[in-house]
Design a protein around this motif. Structure first.
Motif, PDB file in Angstrom:
ATOM      1  N   UNK A  15     -14.094   4.376  -8.008  1.00  0.00           N
ATOM      2  CA  UNK A  15     -13.368   3.642  -9.056  1.00  0.00           C
ATOM      3  C   UNK A  15     -11.856   3.713  -8.809  1.00  0.00           C
ATOM      4  N   UNK A  16     -11.371   4.863  -8.414  1.00  0.00           N
ATOM      5  CA  UNK A  16      -9.954   4.995  -8.112  1.00  0.00           C
ATOM      6  C   UNK A  16      -9.560   4.151  -6.916  1.00  0.00           C
ATOM      7  N   UNK A  17     -10.422   4.119  -5.913  1.00  0.00           N
ATOM      8  CA  UNK A  17     -10.169   3.308  -4.725  1.00  0.00           C
ATOM      9  C   UNK A  17     -10.128   1.825  -5.081  1.00  0.00           C
ATOM     10  N   UNK A  18     -11.063   1.419  -5.905  1.00  0.00           N
ATOM     11  CA  UNK A  18     -11.116   0.012  -6.324  1.00  0.00           C
ATOM     12  C   UNK A  18      -9.853  -0.375  -7.094  1.00  0.00           C
ATOM     13  N   UNK A  19      -9.408   0.508  -7.986  1.00  0.00           N
ATOM     14  CA  UNK A  19      -8.202   0.212  -8.766  1.00  0.00           C
ATOM     15  C   UNK A  19      -6.978   0.081  -7.860  1.00  0.00           C
ATOM     16  N   UNK A  20      -6.863   0.964  -6.866  1.00  0.00           N
ATOM     17  CA  UNK A  20      -5.711   0.903  -5.957  1.00  0.00           C
ATOM     18  C   UNK A  20      -5.727  -0.362  -5.107  1.00  0.00           C
ATOM     19  N   UNK A  21      -6.908  -0.870  -4.823  1.00  0.00           N
ATOM     20  CA  UNK A  21      -7.021  -2.066  -3.986  1.00  0.00           C
ATOM     21  C   UNK A  21      -6.886  -3.366  -4.777  1.00  0.00           C
ATOM     22  N   UNK A  22      -6.709  -3.273  -6.071  1.00  0.00           N
ATOM     23  CA  UNK A  22      -6.559  -4.473  -6.896  1.00  0.00           C
ATOM     24  C   UNK A  22      -5.371  -5.291  -6.367  1.00  0.00           C
ATOM     25  N   UNK A  23      -5.608  -6.540  -5.952  1.00  0.00           N
ATOM     26  CA  UNK A  23      -4.513  -7.342  -5.371  1.00  0.00           C
ATOM     27  C   UNK A  23      -3.317  -7.510  -6.292  1.00  0.00           C
ATOM     28  N   UNK A  24      -3.562  -7.482  -7.594  1.00  0.00           N
ATOM     29  CA  UNK A  24      -2.452  -7.675  -8.530  1.00  0.00           C
ATOM     30  C   UNK A  24      -1.427  -6.548  -8.457  1.00  0.00           C
ATOM     31  N   UNK A  25      -1.820  -5.376  -7.956  1.00  0.00           N
ATOM     32  CA  UNK A  25      -0.887  -4.255  -7.840  1.00  0.00           C
ATOM     33  C   UNK A  25       0.005  -4.377  -6.605  1.00  0.00           C
ATOM     34  N   UNK A  26      -0.503  -5.082  -5.584  1.00  0.00           N
ATOM     35  CA  UNK A  26       0.242  -5.236  -4.335  1.00  0.00           C
ATOM     36  C   UNK A  26       0.696  -3.872  -3.810  1.00  0.00           C
ATOM     37  N   UNK A  27      -0.213  -2.893  -3.898  1.00  0.00           N
ATOM     38  CA  UNK A  27       0.147  -1.520  -3.535  1.00  0.00           C
ATOM     39  C   UNK A  27       0.383  -1.364  -2.036  1.00  0.00           C
ATOM     40  N   UNK A  28      -0.356  -2.091  -1.220  1.00  0.00           N
ATOM     41  CA  UNK A  28      -0.194  -1.928   0.225  1.00  0.00           C
ATOM     42  C   UNK A  28       1.233  -2.259   0.662  1.00  0.00           C
ATOM     43  N   UNK A  40       7.282   3.703   3.042  1.00  0.00           N
ATOM     44  CA  UNK A  40       7.195   4.449   4.292  1.00  0.00           C
ATOM     45  C   UNK A  40       8.408   4.150   5.182  1.00  0.00           C
ATOM     46  N   UNK A  41       8.817   2.893   5.225  1.00  0.00           N
ATOM     47  CA  UNK A  41      10.002   2.536   6.024  1.00  0.00           C
ATOM     48  C   UNK A  41      11.252   3.235   5.479  1.00  0.00           C
ATOM     49  N   UNK A  42      11.359   3.295   4.162  1.00  0.00           N
ATOM     50  CA  UNK A  42      12.530   3.925   3.546  1.00  0.00           C
ATOM     51  C   UNK A  42      12.581   5.429   3.838  1.00  0.00           C
ATOM     52  N   UNK A  82      -1.111   8.897   3.810  1.00  0.00           N
ATOM     53  CA  UNK A  82      -2.476   9.299   3.431  1.00  0.00           C
ATOM     54  C   UNK A  82      -3.088   8.296   2.470  1.00  0.00           C
ATOM     55  N   UNK A  83      -2.295   7.813   1.528  1.00  0.00           N
ATOM     56  CA  UNK A  83      -2.791   6.846   0.555  1.00  0.00           C
ATOM     57  C   UNK A  83      -3.058   5.498   1.224  1.00  0.00           C
ATOM     58  N   UNK A  84      -2.168   5.089   2.110  1.00  0.00           N
ATOM     59  CA  UNK A  84      -2.386   3.830   2.836  1.00  0.00           C
ATOM     60  C   UNK A  84      -3.672   3.894   3.656  1.00  0.00           C
ATOM     61  N   UNK A  85      -3.883   4.999   4.330  1.00  0.00           N
ATOM     62  CA  UNK A  85      -5.085   5.146   5.154  1.00  0.00           C
ATOM     63  C   UNK A  85      -6.346   5.095   4.289  1.00  0.00           C
ATOM     64  N   UNK A  86      -6.318   5.831   3.175  1.00  0.00           N
ATOM     65  CA  UNK A  86      -7.497   5.895   2.317  1.00  0.00           C
ATOM     66  C   UNK A  86      -7.824   4.543   1.691  1.00  0.00           C
TER      67      UNK A  86
END
Length: 330
Positions: free
Chosen positions: A274-287, A294-296, A312-316
């Protein structure tokens, strides 16, 4: 010091003095017949016991004097006298907080009724200087003291501290209140249950959204600590919309406490669909947000742990998803 001779440890309390006397009488290279204690050793032991007992009594007396000051009725209508009385009470709290760094004194203060007075009268006092000092004293007494923690939970200290953390108008009171909350819930099952029943995670979320950086940092750190120690509560936190709110916090201007926010998000996606699904929600644009962050952070030595959480979060969340998407394309 001669070779093979053990380091001498000097006792700091009555128990230590007694143990030293026992050890001194029992250690011998060969069994020997019992001998009477020498007059010199007997005198030393009597003086040591007297000094220790006197020191302990002095500290108890100091606590009693401080409590007498805190128990005084407040004078109304005399501004100068009120200010003097407030100064006396603030000084009393400072002395008590210092004394109660000693665990024995913290227990004695509880027995003397000092914690009951603190919770019932001073956590809600009109003067902010007395509110935050009362919260600080609770924290000093509660650290690593299950007996004191249990007593504070019994007299409903936690909901009052959460209220101070959440809505007190004075920033120092909020920070000290949260510190006391942390001392009551970390490594304390009953405290954590009370924390959950009073919606403590929502209080932490609002703390991270506050303008006080100390409160933001302590709120994020406690959230990360609780999720790490108690992963069984991930579902509760996720059902509150915590992922979306944490990402919103990350979108604010960068702050050092974002390291703990990223750590909390890592906890929420690991072994949790469920946490993974929430992070992948396109509306968050988390990636995109993580790539930018990371660049900063690249090349900044002081930000290496935050960068590690970011990667770690990007990989997961996204690298495995990209592989899945490529497989579907084929």
């Amino acid at each position: 010091m001669s070779e093979g001779r053990p380091d001498r440890r000097y006792p700091h309390n009555l128990q230590g003095v007694l143990q030293l006397a026992i050890d001194a009488g029992s250690v011998a290279e060969e069994p020997a017949a019992p001998q009477a204690m020498s007059q010199e050793r007997s005198s030393w032991l009597r003086e040591a016991l007297a000094d220790v007992c006197k020191g302990q009594m002095d500290e108890v007396e100091q606590m009693k004097q401080c409590l007498a000051v805190l128990n005084q009725e407040e004078v109304k209508g005399e501004e100068d006298r009120n200010e003097d009385q407030e100064d006396e009470r603030e000084s009393a709290f400072e002395v008590l907080s210092e004394l109660c760094e000693n665990l024995d004194n913290a227990r004695d203060l509880m027995v003397l009724g000092g914690l009951d007075l603190c919770v019932s009268k001073y956590l809600g006092h009109a003067q902010s200087g007395l509110r935050w000092r009362a919260a600080q004293l609770v924290a000093s007494c509660a650290q690593n003291m299950p007996q004191v923690q249990a007593h504070l939970l019994k007299i409903s200290a936690l909901p009052k501290l959460l209220q101070l953390t959440d809505s007190d108008p004075h920033p120092t009171v909020r920070v000290k209140g949260l510190h006391a909350v942390s001392c009551l819930v970390r490594e304390q099952e009953a405290g954590l249950e009370a924390f959950l029943s009073h919606d403590g995670f929502s209080v932490l979320m609002r703390g991270m959204q506050a303008t006080n950086q100390k409160l933001q940092t302590k709120s994020a750190f406690l959230l990360l600590n609780l999720l790490t120690s108690h992963p069984e509560h991930k579902d509760t936190v996720i059902s509150m919309g915590m992922v979306q709110q944490l990402v919103s916090v990350l979108r604010a201007p960068h702050s050092p406490f974002h390291e703990h926010v990223l750590g909390a998000l890592c906890c929420l996606v690991e072994d949790c669909e469920k946490g993974l699904k929430d992070c992948r929600d396109p509306s968050l644009n988390l990636e995109d947000l993580l790539q930018q962050r990371a660049r900063e952070l690249q090349g900044k030595d002081e930000s290496q742990e935050e960068l590690e959480f970011c990667e770690r979060l990007r990989t997961a969340c996204f690298r495995g998803q990209q592989s899945d998407d490529h497989g579907m394309d084929r």
